[in-house]
Each structure stands twice: as structure tokens, then as C-alpha cells.
Scaffold this motif. Structure first.
Motif, PDB file in Angstrom:
ATOM      1  N   THR A 277       4.155   2.317  -6.611  1.00 23.61           N
ATOM      2  CA  THR A 277       4.299   0.891  -6.142  1.00 23.61           C
ATOM      3  C   THR A 277       3.927   0.426  -4.834  1.00 23.61           C
ATOM      4  O   THR A 277       3.181  -0.354  -4.562  1.00 23.61           O
ATOM      5  CB  THR A 277       5.945   0.646  -6.425  1.00 23.61           C
ATOM      6  N   SER A 278       4.500   1.306  -3.776  1.00 24.83           N
ATOM      7  CA  SER A 278       4.288   0.822  -2.383  1.00 24.83           C
ATOM      8  C   SER A 278       2.978   1.893  -1.810  1.00 24.83           C
ATOM      9  O   SER A 278       2.711   1.399  -0.861  1.00 24.83           O
ATOM     10  CB  SER A 278       5.489   1.288  -1.656  1.00 24.83           C
ATOM     11  N   SER A 279       2.664   2.587  -2.650  1.00 26.99           N
ATOM     12  CA  SER A 279       1.429   3.391  -2.414  1.00 26.99           C
ATOM     13  C   SER A 279       1.662   4.184  -1.140  1.00 26.99           C
ATOM     14  O   SER A 279       0.700   4.348  -0.184  1.00 26.99           O
ATOM     15  CB  SER A 279      -0.092   2.927  -2.368  1.00 26.99           C
ATOM     16  N   ASN A 280       2.911   4.580  -0.698  1.00 23.42           N
ATOM     17  CA  ASN A 280       2.866   5.615   0.505  1.00 23.42           C
ATOM     18  C   ASN A 280       3.655   6.705  -0.053  1.00 23.42           C
ATOM     19  O   ASN A 280       4.099   6.977  -1.160  1.00 23.42           O
ATOM     20  CB  ASN A 280       3.621   4.737   1.688  1.00 23.42           C
ATOM     21  N   TRP A 281       3.595   7.782   0.857  1.00 23.27           N
ATOM     22  CA  TRP A 281       4.450   8.929   0.567  1.00 23.27           C
ATOM     23  C   TRP A 281       5.547   9.264   1.402  1.00 23.27           C
ATOM     24  O   TRP A 281       6.023   8.841   2.305  1.00 23.27           O
ATOM     25  CB  TRP A 281       3.424  10.220   1.277  1.00 23.27           C
ATOM     26  N   THR A 282       6.575   9.783   0.373  1.00 28.16           N
ATOM     27  CA  THR A 282       7.945   9.941   0.716  1.00 28.16           C
ATOM     28  C   THR A 282       8.450  11.418   0.789  1.00 28.16           C
ATOM     29  O   THR A 282       7.923  12.196  -0.193  1.00 28.16           O
ATOM     30  CB  THR A 282       8.819   9.325  -0.375  1.00 28.16           C
TER      31      THR A 282
HETATM   32  C1  LIG Z   1       6.760   3.699   2.372  1.00 26.98           C
HETATM   33  O1  LIG Z   1       7.378   2.357   2.181  1.00 26.98           O
HETATM   34  C2  LIG Z   1       8.780   1.917   2.309  1.00 26.98           C
HETATM   35  C3  LIG Z   1       8.770   0.668   1.621  1.00 26.98           C
HETATM   36  O2  LIG Z   1       7.796  -0.165   1.619  1.00 26.98           O
HETATM   37  C4  LIG Z   1       9.019   1.712   3.792  1.00 26.98           C
HETATM   38  O3  LIG Z   1      10.230   1.389   4.115  1.00 26.98           O
HETATM   39  C5  LIG Z   1       8.635   3.256   4.509  1.00 26.98           C
HETATM   40  O4  LIG Z   1       8.855   3.007   5.894  1.00 26.98           O
HETATM   41  C6  LIG Z   1       7.160   3.644   3.822  1.00 26.98           C
HETATM   42  N1  LIG Z   1       7.228   5.171   4.427  1.00 26.98           N
HETATM   43  C7  LIG Z   1       6.226   5.559   5.218  1.00 26.98           C
HETATM   44  C8  LIG Z   1       6.241   6.937   5.303  1.00 26.98           C
HETATM   45  O5  LIG Z   1       5.182   4.843   5.173  1.00 26.98           O
END
Ligand SMILES: *[C@@H]1O[C@H](CO)[C@@H](O)[C@H](O)[C@H]1NC(C)=O
Ligand SMILES: *[C@@H]1O[C@H](CO)[C@@H](O)[C@H](O)[C@H]1NC(C)=O
Ligand SMILES: *[C@@H]1O[C@H](CO)[C@@H](O)[C@H](O)[C@H]1NC(C)=O
Ligand SMILES: *[C@@H]1O[C@H](CO)[C@@H](O)[C@H](O)[C@H]1NC(C)=O
Ligand SMILES: *[C@@H]1O[C@H](CO)[C@@H](O)[C@H](O)[C@H]1NC(C)=O
Ligand SMILES: *[C@@H]1O[C@H](CO)[C@@H](O)[C@H](O)[C@H]1NC(C)=O
Length: 636
Positions: free
Chosen positions: A590-595
Motif C-alpha cells: 500500500t505505502s510501497s515502503n519497507w518495514t
Molecule cells: C513507511 O510508511 C509509513 C506510513 O506511510 C511511515 O510511517 C513510515 O515511516 C515509512 N517507513 C519507511 C521506512 O519509510
């Protein structure tokens, strides 16, 4: 929340609650915390098996110190710590208390802090101050000592008012359940006596062994998706009277023939190296997983069914004692004496959890001229120590060995905590099952006698505050197996402890204080280290640190193993406390970032494909070895 700032507010709040509900007024304040104490992940000998060459070579599970602080309405506070290390060193306790004193003036002292250890045999060594315990690590490893000391810092995750302490006893596991006033779980302390030696002496990956894994399972269960070691719920699995309790429940067999070992001497064809206990899994990882899972599952069951609410005072008592100079008064008016410390021949034979080298046998009450000669080069035992320690054939008269400094302790700490109807006895050694039973019974009798209707429950916190090898009963001592040979202060060692802790229990019950006893030696400035540091560190020719040598595949199926190889620096340059050498991240579509979802503290980032009972999600895993494939990020 800072425990000092939160204090007055919380205390008023509790008093208010008490005024409105007159019954069941017993309330406690609780804090829990967790800190990373992993230490150097390369090149350092592991503490436990004393096996040359068993040096750290990567991480299976990170090591943690877990803390529970409990305070009653009058402000009497105790601090209980369980650390994923082989034993607590006397020096560590002294130095941790010093750090706490600097930070929280007057709140924590040697008397109300209890450091205990899980007895994992898969952590870096070199943090004890007496010579005998730092031979195999080539001396004192300051980097590791500092890592453990700093992780024992009390980092409170929460500090709210609590009103319920539940515990239950079943199959000899005692669980102290810590909840807030709404019944929400904050932590659990589960005492159970079993060696953390599921990982055997061929393992080179740092690991909390079965107890470390039990903590990880319980915490994951309660903390949901939190990274390991970062969630609010803290599950302590401290050690108890595990002296003669092995987790390797398939029993000892000969590695060469597959037949059972000789039952008395634990040898195969007269030699001990090949006699090894294992099980219940098919390899040590699987065995660790099963034994860890069983402890977690039982603890969780008791935690859920906890039905006895603790109430009453928090109290503590502490006294040091010169264990080589105790006279025991027996009920029949005879007396016994303890001796200067000595190790018997069977000490060198090791146990079936980690056999020793050479030709020593367990149950040895005779001596050999060759080993006598080697020993005499170091120190000839005095006539007095030989007589006093009979029938132990003395290999090392450690109590008479003072070069270059002390080989063994003689001044040792004894301590008891009381939390309402629960007494926690801190013993500075590994007590056998029978020794523990006699000690618990004696302490209960002494305490209950002076507090009518108290009927306290008593648990032993083993390997606490200092380390002085084993304690057996008088009868076990006569047989001189490994544990008897390692009972330092002679045949009446246990009787001396029973007398001492009974006196402490009596004083605790009467509410009278005791004198502190002789000062514990602090030998920090005398420590010697023969282990060189990182001398040269560089990437292979044409490569740079961080270069990927073997990348991940584009695609994996569930259950596949991800293996990625990077060029890294020597992990001894940085222990990466509270951090990781390896990160597993998941793409959020959804946010296309990595967790970040897992670190090198997770079980999954090690080699094991085993699943126990409940299916365990292993959609990712990474085999690891030191030197090349760490310090990377795997993205899935
Ligand atoms: C990933 O997205 C979330 C929500 O959009 C945000 O809070 C978080 O900091 C982002 N993480 C990274 C590693 O960019
Ligand atoms: C376990 O507890 C039971 C019941 O209290 C007791 O009879 C038994 O001796 C205990 N076992 C050990 C190993 O302490
Ligand atoms: C240690 O465990 C491994 C299996 O994980 C086994 O192959 C090996 O024989 C064991 N060695 C000893 C000395 O216990
Ligand atoms: C402990 O007792 C032994 C034996 O009596 C004695 O030699 C030693 O000096 C004592 N140690 C201390 C610190 O009192
Ligand atoms: C031990 O000595 C005390 C005091 O001298 C005496 O009262 C008691 O009867 C003696 N006990 C035994 C078992 O001899
Ligand atoms: C993925 O990102 C969305 C949007 O930022 C967020 O609402 C969601 O919680 C994230 N999912 C996970 C599993 O982190």
C-alpha cells in the motif's frame, strides 16, 4: 516513563484506591525492562563447556537481560534480573550496582538487587573475576564484560500501579504473573530447574538456548508484531536448582558405537569424550526448540490459570559469608566445618552434556601420578585441605591458589527476597535437585515458625549474584561425580548454606537486620587478558565492505531458505547492542515502503526447519556464518 519522576504521583493514586476499597488493599508498583547483552559475536570462547576452540562465530539468538522491579506501599523495593548468560559473576554484580547507584542515588544497593542467570552455555566468556573461570577464554574479556554490565541497566518500559501477583506451582515450575490493575499482563517470571545445554559444545552461534527461546516465544505471543527484545511484555525464565538436571532427555550414548555409556563413570570404552547426551530432537537446534517450547507452553498455561494472589510486604535481606570458614551446628549437637575451596578429579571429566578431555572419569575417588605431577607444578594441596575435603581426590586446591590472583571465591553473597507469600532464595552456585529441596524446606520451616499462618512458597534462583561451581548433598559428595568434585567447600558445603539461609529467613521473618558480612573482593583492576583484539580487518582484494557476493533470488516459495552473502568487517569491532547485524524487511504494497520485521535476534534468522505442534510461520530464514554474510539487509 522514568521511575523516579513517576513515583509520587503513582503512590498517591494507590493510596486513593485503598481508601475507596478497604478490602484487598494490597497493591504493588511494578516495572519491567529488557536490555541487549549479546557481546562480541566472533572469536571469543563460550562460557560453560570450557572447550578450547568453541569460539563465538555468529548469532543464533541475541542475549538479553530481563528485569522486574516490585515495590510495596511502604516503598520497599526489590529488583530481580534474569540474564541470558552462563552465570552471574561477583564482579558483574558489584559493578552493576555501582552504575545503578550513580544513576538512581540510593535506590538500588547490593541488598535489593538480585542478578540471576539462565545458564546458557552459548554466550561469550571472560566476565568472571576468578582465574579458574577465565582460563579457557584466555583471561578477562573487557568488551564482553561491558556489554553485559551495560545491558543490565534498568530500562523501564512502564511503571504503573499494579495490584495483582498471581502464581501457581505445578510440576515444579513456579510462575509469578505481573499484571496491572485491569488484569492486563506486563510480564511473567517462570522458575524451572533445567540446564540450558540443549545446544552442545560443537555450537558456535551465540544463543540463549532453551530458556532464551522460551522467553522469545512467550514475548512474541504477548507482544504481537513487536521486534524481538523491543516489546512491552517481558518474560523471564530464570534458573533454579539445575545442578544435576539435563535437558538432553534421550540420555547419554556413545558417539562411536551408539550404545548406552557406562552408567557409573559415564564413559565409552573407559574414555569420556564419546559419551554424549542428546535429544529429544534430531539435532541440537531441534532439541533447543522442543525444550524451549515446553517451558513456554507450561509457563503460559500456569500464567493463564494463575489463581493465588500475593499480598503482604516486600522485604529483602543480604549477607556475605566466608564459605571456607563456616562451622555448622547440627541438631544432635555435633559440628561440621567447611574447607578452603578445591576441585576434585571428576571436575575435569565434565558431564555427559559436555564431556571433558583426557582420561578423567566421573565417580573417581583415586588419583593418578601424571595428573598429580601436573597439578603439583601449579600447587600442592596442604595436608589440612586434603583431610577436610575427604573423600575428594584434589586436582586443584583452588582455595590455596593465589597466583597471579585469586582462583576461586571464598567470600560469597547470600540473599533472600520476600514478595508477600513468596520467598526467592538467591544461591551463588549450581545446587543439585536434592540440595535445593533441602534448602527450600529448611528456609520455609525457619520463616513460617516466626510468622504465624504464613505458609510461604519458596523458590530458588540459581547461579545468582556470584558463581562458585556446584553444591551437592553430603551423600552425593561421597560419590564424587562431576557435581561432587565441583562442590568447592567440602562435604558440608550444603549444610553451611542451609544454616546460613535459615538464619537469614529467621531474621527476615522477625524483621531484624543482619551485619553485612566480609567485603566481596573486586578484582577488576587485577584482571589479565591474553586474548588479542582485532589486529587486522579488511575486505578481500578488490572488494569493499558491504559488497554483495551472493544476492537473493527473485522469488521464493514458503519454507525456502534465503541465503545472501555480504563482505563485512569483524563483528568484534562493534557488538551492535540493541541493534542487529542483519535486517529482514517486508514491502508494504500500500505505502510501497519497507518495514523491519525481523533481526538477528529472531530464531528464524538461523538454521532450523523444525516446526513444533502449532505451525510456525517460516516464510523467511537465512543461514549465517561469520566473516562474510552478515551486516546485510534481506528484503522479502
Ligand atoms: C513507511 O510508511 C509509513 C506510513 O506511510 C511511515 O510511517 C513510515 O515511516 C515509512 N517507513 C519507511 C521506512 O519509510
Ligand atoms: C516438585 O513438587 C512436588 C510437589 O510439591 C514435590 O513433591 C517434588 O519433590 C518436587 N520436585 C522437585 C524436583 O523439586
Ligand atoms: C552436537 O549436536 C550435533 C547435532 O546438532 C551432533 O551431530 C553432535 O554429535 C553433537 N556433539 C556433541 C559433542 O554433543
Ligand atoms: C576466610 O576464611 C579463611 C579460613 O579461615 C581465611 O583464611 C580467610 O582469610 C578468610 N577470608 C576473609 C576475607 O575473611
Ligand atoms: C544439645 O545440647 C543442648 C544444650 O546443651 C541440650 O539441651 C540438648 O539436649 C542436646 N541435644 C542432643 C540431641 O544431645
Ligand atoms: C502499510 O501501509 C499502510 C499505509 O501507510 C498502513 O496503513 C498499513 O498499516 C501498513 N501495513 C503494514 C503491515 O505495515
Amino acid at each position: 516513563m522514568d521511575d523516579i519522576h513517576g513515583k509520587s504521583l503513582v503512590m498517591y493514586f494507590i493510596l486513593f484506591l485503598c481508601l475507596v476499597s478497604l478490602a484487598g488493599c494490597d497493591k504493588y508498583r511494578i516495572g519491567v525492562g529488557i536490555g541487549d547483552i549479546t557481546g562480541p559475536a566472533a572469536d571469543i570462547n563460550m562460557m560453560g563447556y570450557a572447550k578450547p576452540g568453541q569460539d563465538t562465530h555468529g548469532i543464533h539468538l541475541r542475549l538479553f537481560s530481563r528485569t522486574a522491579i516490585i515495590e510495596d506501599l511502604s516503598g520497599n523495593r526489590v529488583c530481580f534480573v534474569s540474564s541470558d548468560i552462563a552465570m552471574i559473576s561477583q564482579l558483574l554484580k558489584l559493578e552493576v550496582v555501582k552504575v545503578l547507584e550513580q544513576k538512581y542515588k540510593g535506590v538500588y544497593t547490593i541488598n535489593n538487587v538480585m542478578l540471576t542467570s539462565t545458564h546458557t552455555h552459548s554466550g561469550p566468556a571472560g566476565f568472571l573475576q576468578y582465574i579458574l573461570y577465565i582460563i579457557s577464554s584466555q583471561g578477562f574479556i573487557e568488551q564482553n564484560f561491558n556489554a553485559i554490565r551495560d545491558g543490565c541497566r534498568i530500562r523501564l518500559l512502564c511503571f504503573l500501579q499494579r495490584d495483582r501477583y498471581d502464581y501457581n506451582t505445578d510440576k515444579n515450575m513456579t510462575v509469578l504473573k505481573l499484571t496491572d490493575s485491569n488484569g492486563r499482563g506486563l510480564g511473567a517470571i517462570s522458575w524451572f530447574a533445567v540446564h540450558a545445554t540443549s545446544m552442545n559444545n560443537t555450537n558456535k552461534l551465540i544463543s540463549g538456548d532453551n530458556k532464551g527461546y522460551a522467553s522469545q516465544l512467550f514475548e512474541q505471543d504477548m507482544n504481537g508484531g513487536s521486534l524481538h527484545g523491543k516489546g512491552p511484555f517481558v518474560a523471564l525464565f530464570p534458573q533454579s536448582n539445575e545442578g544435576d538436571v539435563s535437558p538432553n532427555i534421550n540420555g547419554p550414548f556413545c558417539l562411536d558405537t551408539g550404545l548406552p555409556c557406562d552408567a557409573i563413570t559415564s564413559t565409552c570404552g573407559g574414555r569420556n569424550e564419546n559419551c554424549v547426551a542428546s535429544g529429544p530432537g534430531s539435532d541440537m537446534f531441534e532439541s533447543t526448540k522442543i525444550i524451549g517450547y515446553r517451558q513456554y507452553a507450561k509457563a503460559k498455561e500456569l500464567y493463564n490459570g494463575a489463581d493465588t494472589q500475593l499480598s503482604g510486604k516486600v522485604q529483602y535481606i543480604h549477607q556475605t559469608i566466608n564459605m571456607s570458614d563456616v562451622t555448622i551446628q547440627f541438631p544432635d549437637n555435633t559440628t561440621g566445618k567447611t574447607c578452603a575451596a578445591a576441585m576434585g578429579y571428576s571436575f575435569a571429566a565434565g558431564t555427559t552434556d559436555g564431556p571433558g578431555a583426557f582420561d578423567f572419569r566421573q565417580g573417581d575417588t583415586s588419583t593418578s601420578p601424571f595428573w598429580n605431577l601436573v597439578r603439583n607444578l601449579i600447587r600442592t594441596p596442604s595436608k589440612q585441605i586434603i583431610e577436610c575435603q575427604t573423600p575428594k581426590p584434589i586436582l586443584f586446591p583452588t582455595g590455596e591458589m593465589k597466583f597471579p590472583y585469586l582462583w576461586e571465591p571464598s567470600v560469597l553473597p547470600t540473599q533472600i527476597f520476600r514478595i508477600g507469600g513468596l520467598l526467592i532464595i538467591a544461591v551463588p552456585a549450581e545446587f543439585t535437585t536434592m540440595s535445593g529441596r533441602r534448602l527450600r524446606d529448611a528456609v520455609k520451616v525457619a520463616f513460617d515458625k516466626h510468622v504465624p499462618n504464613s505458609d510461604v512458597d519458596v523458590v530458588i534462583a540459581g547461579l545468582a549474584n556470584a558463581y562458585s561451581s556446584y553444591v551437592t548433598t553430603f551423600e552425593e559428595y561421597q560419590i564424587q561425580r562431576y557435581e561432587g568434585a565441583s562442590t568447592l567447600f567440602g562435604p558440608y558445603t550444603l549444610d553451611a548454606y542451609i544454616q546460613q539461609y535459615s538464619r537469614l529467613a529467621t531474621s527476615l521473618a522477625k524483621g531484624v537486620s543482619v551485619d553485612p558480612g566480609p567485603a566481596e573482593p573486586n578484582l577488576l583492576s587485577q584482571q589479565i587478558c591474553l586474548k588479542p583484539g582485532v589486529i587486522y580487518d579488511g575486505a578481500p582484494f578488490g572488494k569493499r565492505f558491504g559488497d554483495v557476493l551472493a544476492d537473493a533470488n527473485d522469488r521464493y516459495s514458503p519454507g525456502d531458505r534465503v541465503k545472501v552473502t555480504f563482505v563485512s568487517a569483524n563483528p568484534r569491532n562493534d557488538v551492535r547492542a540493541e541493534s542487529t547485524f542483519l535486517a529482514i524487511e517486508r514491502l508494504n504494497a500500500t505505502s510501497s515502503n519497507w518495514t523491519l520485521i525481523a533481526t538477528d535476534a529472531n530464531w528464524e534468522t538461523s538454521r532450523s526447519h523444525f516446526t513444533y505442534n502449532k505451525p510456525y510461520k517460516e516464510s523467511y530464514s537465512s543461514g549465517r556464518s561469520i566473516g562474510s554474510d552478515i551486516l546485510g539487509t534481506v528484503r522479502i
